[in-house]
Design a protein around this motif. Structure first.
Motif, PDB file in Angstrom:
ATOM      1  N   MET A 273      24.643  53.296  75.803  1.00 56.05           N
ATOM      2  CA  MET A 273      25.081  54.578  75.259  1.00 56.05           C
ATOM      3  C   MET A 273      24.081  54.968  74.035  1.00 56.05           C
ATOM      4  SD  MET A 273      29.219  54.819  75.557  1.00 56.05           S
ATOM      5  CE  MET A 273      29.566  53.421  74.977  1.00 56.05           C
ATOM      6  N   HIS A 274      24.012  56.240  73.753  1.00 58.39           N
ATOM      7  CA  HIS A 274      22.969  56.762  72.603  1.00 58.39           C
ATOM      8  C   HIS A 274      23.755  56.706  71.194  1.00 58.39           C
ATOM      9  CE1 HIS A 274      19.928  59.102  70.495  1.00 58.39           C
ATOM     10  NE2 HIS A 274      21.130  59.740  69.927  1.00 58.39           N
ATOM     11  N   PRO A 275      23.108  56.091  70.113  1.00 57.01           N
ATOM     12  CA  PRO A 275      23.714  55.885  68.800  1.00 57.01           C
ATOM     13  C   PRO A 275      23.467  57.115  67.994  1.00 57.01           C
ATOM     14  CG  PRO A 275      22.046  54.368  68.805  1.00 57.01           C
ATOM     15  CD  PRO A 275      21.933  55.146  70.332  1.00 57.01           C
ATOM     16  N   PHE A 276      24.350  57.631  67.533  1.00 60.71           N
ATOM     17  CA  PHE A 276      24.316  58.559  66.260  1.00 60.71           C
ATOM     18  C   PHE A 276      24.497  57.654  65.057  1.00 60.71           C
ATOM     19  CE2 PHE A 276      25.257  61.880  69.565  1.00 60.71           C
ATOM     20  CZ  PHE A 276      24.434  62.608  69.429  1.00 60.71           C
ATOM     21  N   MET A 277      23.788  57.451  64.314  1.00 55.79           N
ATOM     22  CA  MET A 277      23.854  56.486  63.038  1.00 55.79           C
ATOM     23  C   MET A 277      23.737  57.288  61.858  1.00 55.79           C
ATOM     24  SD  MET A 277      23.992  53.660  64.587  1.00 55.79           S
ATOM     25  CE  MET A 277      24.510  52.621  63.044  1.00 55.79           C
ATOM     26  N   VAL A 278      24.561  56.970  61.076  1.00 55.93           N
ATOM     27  CA  VAL A 278      24.697  57.670  59.767  1.00 55.93           C
ATOM     28  C   VAL A 278      24.310  56.488  58.419  1.00 55.93           C
ATOM     29  CG1 VAL A 278      26.294  59.142  60.489  1.00 55.93           C
ATOM     30  CG2 VAL A 278      27.064  57.024  59.021  1.00 55.93           C
ATOM     31  N   SER A 279      23.872  57.064  57.399  1.00 57.73           N
ATOM     32  CA  SER A 279      23.269  56.223  56.265  1.00 57.73           C
ATOM     33  C   SER A 279      24.248  56.374  55.130  1.00 57.73           C
ATOM     34  CB  SER A 279      21.843  56.185  55.937  1.00 57.73           C
ATOM     35  OG  SER A 279      21.621  57.416  55.570  1.00 57.73           O
ATOM     36  N   TYR A 280      25.275  57.069  55.136  1.00 61.63           N
ATOM     37  CA  TYR A 280      26.157  57.402  53.801  1.00 61.63           C
ATOM     38  C   TYR A 280      27.258  56.593  54.009  1.00 61.63           C
ATOM     39  CZ  TYR A 280      28.512  60.420  57.657  1.00 61.63           C
ATOM     40  OH  TYR A 280      28.821  60.748  58.600  1.00 61.63           O
ATOM     41  N   GLY A 281      27.455  55.820  54.896  1.00 65.20           N
ATOM     42  CA  GLY A 281      28.855  54.995  55.070  1.00 65.20           C
ATOM     43  C   GLY A 281      28.587  53.616  54.148  1.00 65.20           C
ATOM     44  N   PHE A 282      28.868  52.582  55.205  1.00 65.57           N
ATOM     45  CA  PHE A 282      28.931  51.088  54.442  1.00 65.57           C
ATOM     46  C   PHE A 282      27.378  50.496  54.362  1.00 65.57           C
ATOM     47  CE2 PHE A 282      33.389  51.229  55.245  1.00 65.57           C
ATOM     48  CZ  PHE A 282      33.833  50.953  53.953  1.00 65.57           C
ATOM     49  N   GLU A 283      26.485  51.141  55.157  1.00 60.09           N
ATOM     50  CA  GLU A 283      25.049  50.448  55.382  1.00 60.09           C
ATOM     51  C   GLU A 283      24.124  51.598  54.915  1.00 60.09           C
ATOM     52  OE1 GLU A 283      25.559  46.499  57.734  1.00 60.09           O
ATOM     53  OE2 GLU A 283      24.611  48.219  58.801  1.00 60.09           O
TER      54      GLU A 283
ATOM     55  N   PHE B  62      17.353  45.993  59.965  1.00 59.79           N
ATOM     56  CA  PHE B  62      17.867  45.966  61.345  1.00 59.79           C
ATOM     57  C   PHE B  62      16.815  46.941  62.103  1.00 59.79           C
ATOM     58  CE2 PHE B  62      21.531  45.036  58.567  1.00 59.79           C
ATOM     59  CZ  PHE B  62      21.871  43.851  58.952  1.00 59.79           C
ATOM     60  N   ALA B  63      15.723  47.373  61.753  1.00 63.24           N
ATOM     61  CA  ALA B  63      14.866  48.013  62.518  1.00 63.24           C
ATOM     62  C   ALA B  63      15.399  49.237  63.417  1.00 63.24           C
ATOM     63  CB  ALA B  63      14.195  46.849  63.331  1.00 63.24           C
ATOM     64  N   ILE B  64      16.469  49.892  62.550  1.00 66.41           N
ATOM     65  CA  ILE B  64      17.267  51.006  63.529  1.00 66.41           C
ATOM     66  C   ILE B  64      16.012  52.071  63.274  1.00 66.41           C
ATOM     67  CG2 ILE B  64      18.956  52.446  63.381  1.00 66.41           C
ATOM     68  CD1 ILE B  64      20.897  50.130  62.773  1.00 66.41           C
ATOM     69  N   PRO B  65      15.607  52.815  64.359  1.00 64.87           N
ATOM     70  CA  PRO B  65      14.843  53.974  64.173  1.00 64.87           C
ATOM     71  C   PRO B  65      15.344  54.942  63.431  1.00 64.87           C
ATOM     72  CG  PRO B  65      14.985  53.305  66.642  1.00 64.87           C
ATOM     73  CD  PRO B  65      15.961  52.477  65.824  1.00 64.87           C
ATOM     74  N   PRO B  66      14.358  55.397  62.578  1.00 69.91           N
ATOM     75  CA  PRO B  66      14.768  56.472  61.467  1.00 69.91           C
ATOM     76  C   PRO B  66      15.396  57.673  62.074  1.00 69.91           C
ATOM     77  CG  PRO B  66      12.753  55.623  60.769  1.00 69.91           C
ATOM     78  CD  PRO B  66      13.035  55.034  62.218  1.00 69.91           C
ATOM     79  N   GLU B  67      14.801  57.963  63.491  1.00 68.05           N
ATOM     80  CA  GLU B  67      15.124  59.138  64.230  1.00 68.05           C
ATOM     81  C   GLU B  67      16.672  59.291  64.442  1.00 68.05           C
ATOM     82  OE1 GLU B  67      10.743  58.387  64.674  1.00 68.05           O
ATOM     83  OE2 GLU B  67      12.817  57.197  64.854  1.00 68.05           O
ATOM     84  N   LEU B  68      17.352  58.237  64.530  1.00 64.14           N
ATOM     85  CA  LEU B  68      18.709  58.062  64.960  1.00 64.14           C
ATOM     86  C   LEU B  68      19.648  58.300  63.964  1.00 64.14           C
ATOM     87  CD1 LEU B  68      18.365  55.054  67.662  1.00 64.14           C
ATOM     88  CD2 LEU B  68      18.410  57.448  67.875  1.00 64.14           C
ATOM     89  N   ILE B  69      19.171  58.265  62.614  1.00 64.60           N
ATOM     90  CA  ILE B  69      19.904  58.083  61.248  1.00 64.60           C
ATOM     91  C   ILE B  69      20.031  59.562  60.677  1.00 64.60           C
ATOM     92  CG2 ILE B  69      20.171  56.918  59.076  1.00 64.60           C
ATOM     93  CD1 ILE B  69      18.484  54.756  60.268  1.00 64.60           C
TER      94      ILE B  69
END
Length: 243
Positions: free
Chosen positions: A183-193, A202-209
């Motif tokens: 599945m496709h992840p919508f990641m956020v950076s205002y939470g716990f990480e 963790f090399a998560i693509p910036p485009e997903l954050i």
């Protein structure tokens, strides 16, 4: 191959939809502990996991918690969640739109550690004019369990093509669980990480954050073809964003 043509969105609760840090900081303050800046803890520890007993915190906090006991802390946290905790800015509107959208299956998978967590979430969301009974699912899993199995079970239960499935999360483990279930992840950076931890460690693509809850809402609406609903500007129910 699949029983449903709908799209699936799995929401995370703490740190993605709920301003968990503010609630936890309030609970710790009531027990004589000051957590400090949220940005510092985004780089070190997951607060909910510590309260649940799986992580170690600085000695001054451990000492205070020995005096007050984790049980009392969790009891306080439960009251704060039910009576004061807030959803992030824009999230209530988005959830109501998702519930109303006929072509979307939406719900929550959470590891919330309050007492009777599903009742806690019911009261919290009700204060934001959201009936969690209107969600298609609400799953609580123990802290020790990974989300991968739960994500897969939800997707399979509703017969959704993984290419039409999405998750929203604030930890690298959410990203991994999404990838492992197709599945496709919508990641956020205002939470716990925070953003640097997600991208650099963790090399998560910036485009997903998404850096703010407003940005997350925009991304989800665009991806799921949601038309703006008439719930905007309900600011009395919103909490400030924290990056």
């Amino acid at each position: 191959m699949y029983n449903s043509d709908k799209r699936l969105l799995i929401l995370d609760a703490d740190g993605t939809t709920i301003d968990a840090f503010s609630a936890i900081a309030m609970a710790f303050n009531q027990h004589g502990c000051v957590l400090g800046a949220e940005t510092a803890f985004q780089k070190r520890h997951h607060l909910l996991k510590y309260v649940g007993g799986l992580k170690q915190f600085p000695s001054i906090i451990k000492k205070n918690l020995r005096k007050n006991s984790r049980a009392k802390l969790v009891d306080t946290l439960t009251d704060i969640y039910r009576q004061e905790a807030r959803l992030y800015d824009g999230i209530p509107d988005l959830i109501r739109e998702l519930i109303a959208a006929p072509g979307i299956t939406v719900g929550i998978v959470t590891r919330n550690i309050t007492i009777e967590p599903l009742e806690t979430l019911r009261q919290l969301f009700l204060r934001h004019d959201i009936d969690i009974g209107a969600l298609d699912f609400l799953e609580h899993i123990p802290l020790k369990d990974k989300k991968t199995a739960s994500f897969r079970a939800v997707r399979e239960r509703f017969g959704v093509n993984p290419a039409r499935g999405y998750i929203c999360g604030d930890e690298h483990k959410d990203f991994t669980a999404a990838a492992h279930t197709g599945m496709h992840p919508f990641m956020v950076s205002y939470g716990f990480e925070d953003y640097d931890r997600l991208t650099n460690k963790f090399a998560i693509p910036p485009e997903l954050i998404s850096r703010t809850s407003g940005e997350l809402c925009d991304r989800v609406r665009h991806a799921l073809d949601l038309v703006q609903a008439p719930y905007q500007n309900s600011t009395a129910l919103m909490a400030p964003n924290n990056q």
